[in-house]
Design a protein around this motif. Structure first.
Motif, PDB file in Angstrom:
ATOM      1  N   LEU A 110       0.713  -1.248  -0.026  1.00  0.00           N
ATOM      2  CA  LEU A 110      -0.085  -0.083   0.029  1.00  0.00           C
ATOM      3  C   LEU A 110       0.864   1.121  -0.025  1.00  0.00           C
ATOM      4  O   LEU A 110       0.381   2.357  -0.259  1.00  0.00           O
ATOM      5  N   HIS A 111       2.160   1.067   0.260  1.00  0.00           N
ATOM      6  CA  HIS A 111       3.013   2.405   0.081  1.00  0.00           C
ATOM      7  C   HIS A 111       3.549   2.439  -1.125  1.00  0.00           C
ATOM      8  O   HIS A 111       3.844   3.834  -1.272  1.00  0.00           O
ATOM      9  N   TRP A 112       3.381   1.830  -2.045  1.00  0.00           N
ATOM     10  CA  TRP A 112       4.186   2.201  -3.165  1.00  0.00           C
ATOM     11  C   TRP A 112       2.905   2.448  -4.326  1.00  0.00           C
ATOM     12  O   TRP A 112       1.760   1.749  -4.139  1.00  0.00           O
ATOM     13  N   GLY A 119      -0.480   5.152  -4.601  1.00  0.00           N
ATOM     14  CA  GLY A 119       0.272   5.528  -3.563  1.00  0.00           C
ATOM     15  C   GLY A 119      -0.323   5.904  -2.288  1.00  0.00           C
ATOM     16  O   GLY A 119      -1.521   6.389  -2.180  1.00  0.00           O
ATOM     17  N   TRP A 120       0.394   5.628  -0.965  1.00  0.00           N
ATOM     18  CA  TRP A 120      -0.306   5.934   0.409  1.00  0.00           C
ATOM     19  C   TRP A 120      -0.770   7.182   0.378  1.00  0.00           C
ATOM     20  O   TRP A 120      -1.849   7.508   0.874  1.00  0.00           O
ATOM     21  N   GLU A 121       0.055   8.109   0.122  1.00  0.00           N
ATOM     22  CA  GLU A 121      -0.093   9.516   0.440  1.00  0.00           C
ATOM     23  C   GLU A 121      -1.455  10.089  -0.204  1.00  0.00           C
ATOM     24  O   GLU A 121      -2.514  10.615   0.557  1.00  0.00           O
ATOM     25  N   PRO A 237       7.334   2.056   9.408  1.00  0.00           N
ATOM     26  CA  PRO A 237       7.705   3.201  10.599  1.00  0.00           C
ATOM     27  C   PRO A 237       6.574   4.209  10.487  1.00  0.00           C
ATOM     28  O   PRO A 237       6.401   4.685  11.691  1.00  0.00           O
ATOM     29  N   ASP A 238       5.845   4.679   9.368  1.00  0.00           N
ATOM     30  CA  ASP A 238       4.699   5.716   9.683  1.00  0.00           C
ATOM     31  C   ASP A 238       3.689   5.314  10.284  1.00  0.00           C
ATOM     32  O   ASP A 238       3.030   6.160  10.880  1.00  0.00           O
ATOM     33  N   HIS A 239       3.405   3.993  10.320  1.00  0.00           N
ATOM     34  CA  HIS A 239       2.235   3.562  10.958  1.00  0.00           C
ATOM     35  C   HIS A 239       2.275   2.566  12.301  1.00  0.00           C
ATOM     36  O   HIS A 239       1.175   2.226  12.872  1.00  0.00           O
ATOM     37  N   CYS A 240       3.634   2.231  12.518  1.00  0.00           N
ATOM     38  CA  CYS A 240       3.879   1.262  13.575  1.00  0.00           C
ATOM     39  C   CYS A 240       4.732   1.846  14.477  1.00  0.00           C
ATOM     40  O   CYS A 240       5.955   2.171  13.876  1.00  0.00           O
TER      41      CYS A 240
HETATM   42 ZN   LIG Z   1       3.156   4.831   5.114  1.00  0.00          ZN
END
Ligand SMILES: [Zn+2]
Ligand SMILES: [Zn+2]
Ligand SMILES: [Zn+2]
Length: 710
Positions: A110-112, A119-121, A237-240
């Motif tokens: 889900l990040h790519w 993309g995630w953003e 790392p952005d989520h956990c």
């Molecule tokens: Zn993320």
């Protein structure tokens, strides 16, 4: 049998590959879904509380769309039964389905960004803005809710859980379906559906090791993982954030290897695809044998067309081939099957004179559409024609409805475009004549999976109350539609030329007449000698059709194929080694070259002999003596030379590459096709004119045998 490995008679079952053979429409899917269902409950009863029970593989992504829906419905029914009857323990993972198709029909991570996933953003922003579901209406793999049967399934991104859900807007239920690769690793669902190409994921995604070993850790929020990413779970790392004292170990899964591997449409695993697949299947069996209970999956093949399947099965799986159902004493009869006298399909052959096959196919499809529409307008004509005197008027539309959808099968995209235009013209003409327009769709290999699924779903759910002008009534398709598409209302089939082989012809024509009797009109190519001869021998060709199927050519011993599969197989073995504490692996695994290089230089004395033992095992037959010993030995000897002389020295080079995959001389495979880049032919200046003339000429007079579209 997995529960009693000491029973040699049961253990011997794993040395066989069985192929389920039923004629198209004969219940092959139902047969293997029944087996999967049995395995699901059996696994829970014997204490396997989580993990994959069955892995269902298809040779092409298109095939899996409709099967996904069927399998999901079965799984949901099984889950309700599991809860109601309290099968297994209440703490077991619920049954779920993983669609492992990342990179093609759904996101890898889900990040790519990739395919339709932006993309995630971007997707998180769309979620916050409330537009996410609207933006992705075309990307749903399931539209009709299996719980409430309304067409209300929407995609929803759960930002905190880092989950992409299929959720019903009407009944609010979340479907037990995981469509991004990361979510499949994080949940290890009971059933995984993928294409065969996805086996290459064992080299590219270290989390694939959980399919053999089970997961190492479990994050309370994001599920299973084995290799931390930047010190956290695979949500990133952005989520956990890692809990104090680290992530707890996952509860060990009993016998984590999938009990069943089902390979559908097995006859398509041929040539290059078959050879690559054979090597990766050898690797999977080797990885499985080195994990858990030490037992590999039971491999089942399924196909509607098999001929001399033994050699194909021996090469693909290195086990003893066996077909089910075994033939009985009487032709067409066995303990499990019977032949009934009613007919399924009426075949008509057309050999055009002075016209091209696509033109004639368009005329035939147009006539069929017009005639059905006319009969719908004039029930009296229908009554006369079919001598249906006793039937009330209200029943006549229902009688015609199953004959409303026609499919024109074409061998090339070019003909697809032509028939599409003809249908557009026909639609205009019919409207001028006061009849409804003709909704039509062209489905080729380039059509995205969700669009394909949407067209199929339309035919399935449109009913008599849908205004006729809005109903999808005509399809034009290439071989994309020749497998796994099962539409009750598709009974008129027009072929613009013969498919490449008799097996393809059986598959294509089986799309019509699945429930009701079907009509198949084959328009032969007058330019092709092969097709003219088929027309001349129309009756005998159809009578002997099953015997026209040629054996599937596979050659796993082709060195070029083994050379291409070697790097991916070594890398998958390295990820597997990173799960073995005896080999002192870094906790991050071998995916990144900085971790790998450190491990490789420190533990060469352990890793070298380990690889020397396991690489040959990947290329060798599972059951000794199934294939020729000389061929097996030669392949292993050559591949080990390549490993020692070419690939291994490369791993010692400076680590400029970020990922270990790029340290290899040849990049590990990401798919089993499109390996050869096409080469453009060029001419010398002196012959330029002649070359140009020739090139233009061939492009103009294109006819005869076309290249089939993938
Ligand atoms: Zn993320
Ligand atoms: Zn619902
Ligand atoms: Zn987490």
């Amino acid at each position: 049998m997995r529960e009693h490995p000491q029973r040699t008679d049961l253990r011997a079952e794993l040395d066989h590959t069985d192929v389920l053979w039923f004629p198209a429409g004969g219940g092959k899917t139902e047969a293997y879904l029944g087996l999967i269902l049995t395995a699901l409950f059996y696994d829970r009863l014997r204490g396997k509380h989580a993990g994959v029970t069955a892995w269902l593989r298809f040779p092409l992504r298109m095939l899996s769309v409709q099967q996904l829906d069927r399998t999901l419905r079965m799984l949901i029914a099984a889950e309700e039964l599991r809860v109601e009857r309290r099968i297994g323990s209440p703490h077991d993972d619920p049954f779920a389905l993983g669609y492992l198709a990342g990179g093609t029909g759904s996101p890898n991570d889900l990040h790519w960004d990739g395919g339709w996933w932006r993309g995630w953003e971007t997707e998180a922003a769309a979620t916050r803005a409330g537009t996410f579901a609207e933006d992705h209406l075309r990307d749903r793999l399931v539209i009709t809710c299996p719980y409430c049967e309304r067409d209300s399934v929407r995609l929803r991104l759960d930002i905190d859980a880092v989950r992409l859900h299929h959720e019903c807007a009407a009944c609010q239920r979340i479907l037990p379906l995981h469509v991004s690769d990361v979510e499949v690793y994080r949940t290890l669902p009971a059933i995984v559906i993928s294409t065969v190409d996805k086996l290459t994921g064992h080299s590219w995604f270290p989390e694939f090791t959980a399919f053999q070993h089970g997961p190492k850790h479990r994050c309370a929020e994001h599920g299973y993982f084995s290799f931390p990413r930047f010190g956290v779970c695979s949500a990133g790392p952005d989520h956990c954030t890692a809990p104090k004292g680290g992530y707890p170990a996952a509860r060990p899964i009993k016998d984590p290897v999938p009990a069943l591997t089902v390979q559908d449409e097995m006859h398509l695993l041929k040539e290059e695809l078959g050879a690559f697949n054979a090597h990766y299947e050898g690797m999977i069996a080797e990885l499985q044998s080195g994990a858990g209970s030490g037992l590999p999956s039971k491999v089942l093949g399924a196909s509607a067309t098999i001929e001399q399947y033994q050699d194909q099965l021996r090469q693909l799986y290195g086990r003893r081939p066996r077909a089910f159902p075994a033939p009985g004493w009487t032709l067409g009869e066995s303990f499990y099957t019977t032949t009934r006298p009613d007919f399924r399909r009426v075949h008509i052959g057309v050999l055009p004179h002075k016209r091209r096959k696509a033109d004639v196919a368009a005329i035939v499809q147009g006539e069929l559409l017009t005639e059905i529409a006319r009969l719908q307008e004039e029930p009296k004509a229908l009554r006369e024609r079919l001598a249906l005197h006793g039937l009330p008027d209200s029943d006549l539309p229902r009688l015609l409805f199953p004959y409303e959808v026609s499919l024109a099968y074409v061998n090339s995209k070019q003909h697809g475009t032509q028939l599409d235009e003809e249908l557009g013209q026909l639609s205009d003409d019919l409207q001028h004549a006061g009849l409804d327009r003709v909704e039509h769709a062209v489905l080729t290999g380039e059509v995205p999976v969700p669009d394909l699924a949407a067209a199929i779903a339309r035919v399935q759910r449109e009913h008599l109350d849908t205004p006729r002008g809005e109903r999808l009534r005509a399809l034009v398709g290439t071989s994309v539609l020749s497998h796994g598409v099962d539409l009750e209302r598709l009974n008129l089939l027009v072929l613009a030329g013969m498919p490449p082989t008799a097996a393809d012809y059986i598959q294509v024509t089986a799309r019509a007449g699945r429930t009701h009797a079907g009509l198949v009109v084959t328009v032969y190519d007058p330019v092709s000698r092969r097709e003219r001869s088929m027309f001349s021998n129309f009756l005998s060709y159809h009578r002997l059709l099953d015997r026209m199927v040629t054996p599937v050519p596979v050659n796993k011993y082709a060195y070029f194929a083994a050379r291409r599969t070697l790097p991916g197989i070594v890398l998958a073995l390295l990820h597997d080694a990173a799960r073995d504490p005896a080999l002192k692996p870094p906790p991050e695994g071998a995916d990144y070259s900085k971790d790998f290089k450190r491990w490789w230089s420190a533990q060469r004395p352990l890793l070298d002999p380990w690889l020397e033992r396991r690489i040959p095992a990947c290329y060798r037959e599972r059951v000794e003596g199934v294939n020729g010993r000389g061929l097996e030995n030669d392949l292993v000897a050559r591949i080990m030379d390549t490993w020692r002389q070419e690939e291994r020295p490369n791993l010692n080079k400076g680590a400029e590459e970020k990922r270990t995959a790029y340290l290899f001389l040849q990049q590990p495979l990401t798919s089993f096709r499109d390996i050869d880049k096409s080469t453009a032919f060029q001419s010398l200046t002196s012959s330029q004119d002649a070359f140009n003339a020739l090139a233009t000429n061939t492009a103009d007079s294109k006819g005869g045998e076309d290249e089939p579209q993938p």
